[in-house]
Design an enzyme around this catalytic site. Structure first.
Site, mmCIF file in Angstrom:
data_model
loop_
_atom_site.group_PDB
_atom_site.id
_atom_site.type_symbol
_atom_site.label_atom_id
_atom_site.label_comp_id
_atom_site.label_asym_id
_atom_site.label_seq_id
_atom_site.Cartn_x
_atom_site.Cartn_y
_atom_site.Cartn_z
ATOM 1 N N ARG A 157 -9.605 51.215 84.993
ATOM 2 C CA ARG A 157 -10.546 52.006 85.777
ATOM 3 C C ARG A 157 -11.892 51.291 85.794
ATOM 4 O O ARG A 157 -12.279 50.647 84.830
ATOM 5 C CB ARG A 157 -10.711 53.400 85.163
ATOM 6 N N TYR B 139 -4.947 49.457 90.981
ATOM 7 C CA TYR B 139 -4.650 49.834 89.591
ATOM 8 C C TYR B 139 -4.566 51.363 89.466
ATOM 9 O O TYR B 139 -5.431 52.077 89.996
ATOM 10 C CB TYR B 139 -5.721 49.281 88.620
ATOM 11 N N GLY B 140 -3.604 51.838 88.715
ATOM 12 C CA GLY B 140 -3.285 53.267 88.561
ATOM 13 C C GLY B 140 -4.444 54.249 88.608
ATOM 14 O O GLY B 140 -4.571 55.037 89.540
ATOM 15 N N LYS C 151 -7.138 61.042 87.796
ATOM 16 C CA LYS C 151 -8.530 61.185 87.349
ATOM 17 C C LYS C 151 -9.411 61.754 88.459
ATOM 18 O O LYS C 151 -10.280 62.580 88.221
ATOM 19 C CB LYS C 151 -9.073 59.829 86.898
ATOM 20 N N HIS D 93 -9.867 66.630 79.957
ATOM 21 C CA HIS D 93 -9.116 65.420 79.590
ATOM 22 C C HIS D 93 -8.411 65.691 78.257
ATOM 23 O O HIS D 93 -8.803 65.177 77.213
ATOM 24 C CB HIS D 93 -10.124 64.271 79.460
ATOM 25 N N SER E 96 -9.879 57.887 76.497
ATOM 26 C CA SER E 96 -8.732 57.104 76.961
ATOM 27 C C SER E 96 -8.271 56.131 75.879
ATOM 28 O O SER E 96 -9.099 55.500 75.213
ATOM 29 C CB SER E 96 -9.140 56.306 78.200
ATOM 30 N N CYS F 238 -6.875 56.585 72.987
ATOM 31 C CA CYS F 238 -7.138 56.958 71.587
ATOM 32 C C CYS F 238 -5.996 57.787 71.012
ATOM 33 O O CYS F 238 -6.152 58.460 70.006
ATOM 34 C CB CYS F 238 -8.442 57.739 71.471
ATOM 35 N N GLY F 239 -4.834 57.776 71.666
ATOM 36 C CA GLY F 239 -3.664 58.394 71.040
ATOM 37 C C GLY F 239 -3.308 59.789 71.526
ATOM 38 O O GLY F 239 -2.602 60.511 70.821
ATOM 39 N N LYS F 240 -3.735 60.181 72.731
ATOM 40 C CA LYS F 240 -3.330 61.513 73.215
ATOM 41 C C LYS F 240 -1.819 61.572 73.406
ATOM 42 O O LYS F 240 -1.176 62.539 73.018
ATOM 43 C CB LYS F 240 -4.029 61.845 74.544
ATOM 44 N N THR F 241 -1.263 60.503 74.012
ATOM 45 C CA THR F 241 0.184 60.514 74.266
ATOM 46 C C THR F 241 0.940 60.572 72.933
ATOM 47 O O THR F 241 1.918 61.308 72.794
ATOM 48 C CB THR F 241 0.584 59.280 75.101
ATOM 49 N N ASN F 242 0.469 59.807 71.949
ATOM 50 C CA ASN F 242 1.148 59.813 70.650
ATOM 51 C C ASN F 242 1.092 61.184 69.987
ATOM 52 O O ASN F 242 2.092 61.678 69.460
ATOM 53 C CB ASN F 242 0.521 58.779 69.708
ATOM 54 N N ASP G 115 -2.380 64.181 78.969
ATOM 55 C CA ASP G 115 -3.660 63.618 79.431
ATOM 56 C C ASP G 115 -4.626 64.654 80.004
ATOM 57 O O ASP G 115 -5.821 64.544 79.781
ATOM 58 C CB ASP G 115 -3.368 62.542 80.492
ATOM 59 N N ASN H 21 -4.183 47.049 78.572
ATOM 60 C CA ASN H 21 -4.132 48.326 79.285
ATOM 61 C C ASN H 21 -2.888 48.392 80.191
ATOM 62 O O ASN H 21 -2.882 49.063 81.212
ATOM 63 C CB ASN H 21 -5.410 48.514 80.123
ATOM 64 N N ARG I 9 0.772 49.620 81.341
ATOM 65 C CA ARG I 9 1.152 51.035 81.378
ATOM 66 C C ARG I 9 2.621 51.252 81.700
ATOM 67 O O ARG I 9 3.279 50.397 82.280
ATOM 68 C CB ARG I 9 0.338 51.744 82.476
ATOM 69 N N GLY J 5 2.795 60.355 63.102
ATOM 70 C CA GLY J 5 3.501 61.579 62.711
ATOM 71 C C GLY J 5 2.769 62.354 61.622
ATOM 72 O O GLY J 5 2.816 63.589 61.572
HETATM 73 C C1 OXD Z 1 -7.243 57.020 81.138
HETATM 74 C C2 OXD Z 1 -5.849 57.301 81.535
HETATM 75 O O1 OXD Z 1 -7.744 55.924 81.416
HETATM 76 O O2 OXD Z 1 -5.347 58.359 81.151
HETATM 77 O O3 OXD Z 1 -7.858 57.913 80.545
HETATM 78 O O4 OXD Z 1 -5.248 56.492 82.250
HETATM 79 MN MN MN Z 2 -6.738 59.710 80.300
#
Ligand code: OXD
Ligand code: MN
Length: 585
Positions: free
Chosen positions: A69, A197-198, A206, A226, A248, A250-254, A275, A365, A367, A492
């Site tokens: 981004r 880019y995504g 976003k 977010h 972004s 920092c481990g939200k998906t984990n 996210d 980055n 994805r 975990g």
């Molecule tokens: C971000 C994303 O950059 O979720 O925050 O892709």
């Molecule tokens: Mn994000």
């Protein structure tokens, strides 16, 4: 395709502007999607991966100048400047439209124009919203098909008179000097040009779900945040839902897909979102969350069986990988994936790569775009029209020193203060320097679609309207010792902290009252099976007054830097004064 006059008028206008060779409406039918995949493979836009090992999976590479981004090229254009600054770049809408229309002019010549009707949120949910994205990129179409609900059913849901967010994208020649990601909240319009880019081009994510979404939330009395959404099930089968905001990468998906450690038999984590959450006040006075997305656009490097087995399993089929490395057997690789480092692969730029080169094979980055429904721990409530009721909100960031492992805010207002002062070391998710500490309020710094002071005020106002408020917490998995080692195992084992958080929400556990909030008593964090000394745990759960006195100074400067238009609520200054007084005691 539709008899919605507003849609047709806009599409006619776009055709005149862009001059495409053909207009293709995305119906969402598998035949059409499959044809688009085949076209993208034939032009080299996507590479078909080993279909035995990774069925339905593809690889795409973006231009090396277009991998994240671009916050410095992202604008919020409102009639009055003070409605967007100081956290956003601003330009007068008329001036910006003129600039952009010139860039878009005839830019689809010789290309097809894809029209993607899409919905953010479950179909049938009163909280969902509709957008229409016009793009010249098949990659964008195929990603949107995963990340949002698309096609004819959305046109039907829109009806003859429904409103939608206008989303225009053109790849052009991905020239970074003329790249613009622009939101016009007052016109419900998004325009993106010169990127592929995504985060810059999947306009539902976003741009809509956060920037336009937060603006709509302000007008309509809800919140776009977010935040991941997870359900934590205890051995009795009770599920409590948590939202957590981390910057972004920092481990939200984990965290959203966490697998409980052995010391917690019978516990389960269910993923609702990784996210973004849209939060509405329910009739019962609780805060209810939906995930507006239907896929995960996750950071690949560092994802492994150890760190996030569920994410890895989700990506084993029907996934688009972007900027990862291609192995000789037609599968993918990135730094941190299980197993040996390959002796040879093609790196994210498309060049030959061997480990001795000392470069990264996958972009930091890089994805995966994967359908949420494939996640082994997807919540049964993922498509629930009303969403899930939230018991706790967590803020967090990467802080080597300042923040303890976990603390609870004294109340909602204090929680808003904690969120507003969040800070984190920057990551590769956005272009720019990595690893410098910056304040990132509620992890929304790049995503608030209006004035940040008004945004804080909206949080305070929402708190007054929520009869049954979630409790607010702050966590930091990234504390380091003096030798620079992480002190907490993370992944975990973060369940150990989530468990304390839920116990606090249920009034089951006591806490130590400190100047910054309620901290867990060390004995209340279950560390069974964990190799951690009591000293380390004590340190993780301590507050260093010198560091916090510096924090107070830095927060004062931060607020001053945001307060050009005197919008920072007095309540937050009062909170800061109160923190300073508590620290002086
Ligand atoms: C971000 C994303 O950059 O979720 O925050 O892709
Ligand atoms: Mn994000």
């Amino acid at each position: 395709m539709t008899n919605n006059a507003k849609v047709n008028a806009w599409i006619d206008e776009m055709v005149k502007l862009l001059n495409p060779s053909e207009v293709v409406w995305i119906t969402g039918d598998e035949d059409q999607v499959e044809e688009l995949r085949a076209t993208a493979v034939s032009t080299g836009e996507m590479i078909k991966l080993n279909q035995e090992k990774l069925p339905g999976c593809y690889l795409h590479r973006t231009a090396p100048n277009d991998v994240a981004r671009v916050e410095d090229r992202t604008f919020i254009c409102t009639k009055k400047k003070e409605d967007a600054v100081p956290m956003n770049n601003w330009m007068d809408p008329e001036e910006m439209y003129a600039k952009l229309y010139k860039l878009y002019d005839k830019s689809y010549t010789g290309k097809k124009m894809y029209v993607i009707p899409y919905m953010m949120g479950p179909v049938g949910s009163p909280f969902s919203k509709i957008g229409i994205e016009v793009t010249d990129s098949i990659y964008v179409v195929l990603n949107m098909v995963i990340m949002t609900r698309v096609g004819t059913r959305i046109i039907e849901a829109l009806g003859t008179d429904g409103d939608f967010t206008k989303c225009l994208h053109a790849c052009k020649d991905v020239n970074p000097d003329e790249r613009y990601i622009v939101q016009f909240p007052e016109d419900n319009t998004i325009m993106s040009v010169n990127s592929a880019y995504g985060g810059n081009v999947l306009l539902g994510k976003k741009c809509f779900a956060l920037r336009i979404g937060s603006y709509l939330g302000l007008k309509e009395g809800w919140m776009a945040e977010h935040m991941l959404i997870l359900g934590l099930e205890n051995p009795q089968g009770e599920v409590k839902y948590i939202c957590a905001a981390f910057p972004s990468a920092c481990g939200k998906t984990n965290l959203a897909m966490l697998i409980p450690p052995e010391a917690f038999p019978g516990y389960k984590v269910w993923t609702v979102g990784d996210d973004i959450s849209w939060l509405n006040i329910g009739e019962d006075g609780r805060l209810w969350a939906i995930n507006p997305e239907s896929g995960f656009f996750g950071v690949a490097p560092g994802t492994s069986t150890k760190t996030n087995k569920n994410a890895l399993m989700t990506t084993m089929s029907n996934t688009i990988f972007t900027n990862v490395a291609l192995k000789d057997d037609g599968t993918v690789w990135w730094e941190g994936l299980d197993g040996d480092v390959p002796e040879h692969c093609i790196d994210w730029k498309g060049d030959e790569w061997t480990p001795d080169m000392g470069t990264k094979a996958a972009h930091p980055n890089s994805r995966f775009t994967a359908p949420a429904a494939q996640c082994p721990c997807i919540s049964s409530e993922f498509e629930a029209a009303g969403g899930v009721p939230i018991s706790a909100i967590i803020f967090g960031g990467r802080r080597e020193k300042a923040a303890p492992l976990c603390y609870q805010a004294f109340d909602w207002e204090h929680g808003v203060f904690v969120g507003s002062t969040m800070a984190s070391e920057t990551t590769a998710a956005a272009a720019g320097t990595v690893g410098v500490v910056r304040r990132d309020p509620m992890a929304m710094r790049p995503f608030i679609g209006y004035n940040v002071g008004q945004y804080f005020q909206h949080w305070l106002d929402m708190g007054k309207k929520i009869g049954n408020q979630p409790k607010i917490f702050h966590v930091n998995w990234f504390r380091k010792d003096d030798e620079g080692h992480f002190m907490w195992p993370g992944f975990g084992d973060n369940l150990r902290v989530l468990n304390w958080i839920i116990d606090r929400c249920d009034g089951k556990v006591d806490a130590q009252e400190t100047a910054i909030g309620y901290l867990p008593k060390p004995e209340d964090i279950n560390v069974d099976g964990l190799d951690i000394t009591p000293e380390t745990l004590n340190e993780l759960l301590s507050v260093d007054k010198d560091i916090w006195n510096n924090e107070v100074k830095s927060i004062r400067e931060f607020y001053a830097s945001l307060d050009t238009y005197k919008t920072i609520p007095q309540e937050l200054y009062n909170q800061l004064d109160a923190l300073e007084e508590r620290l002086a005691k």
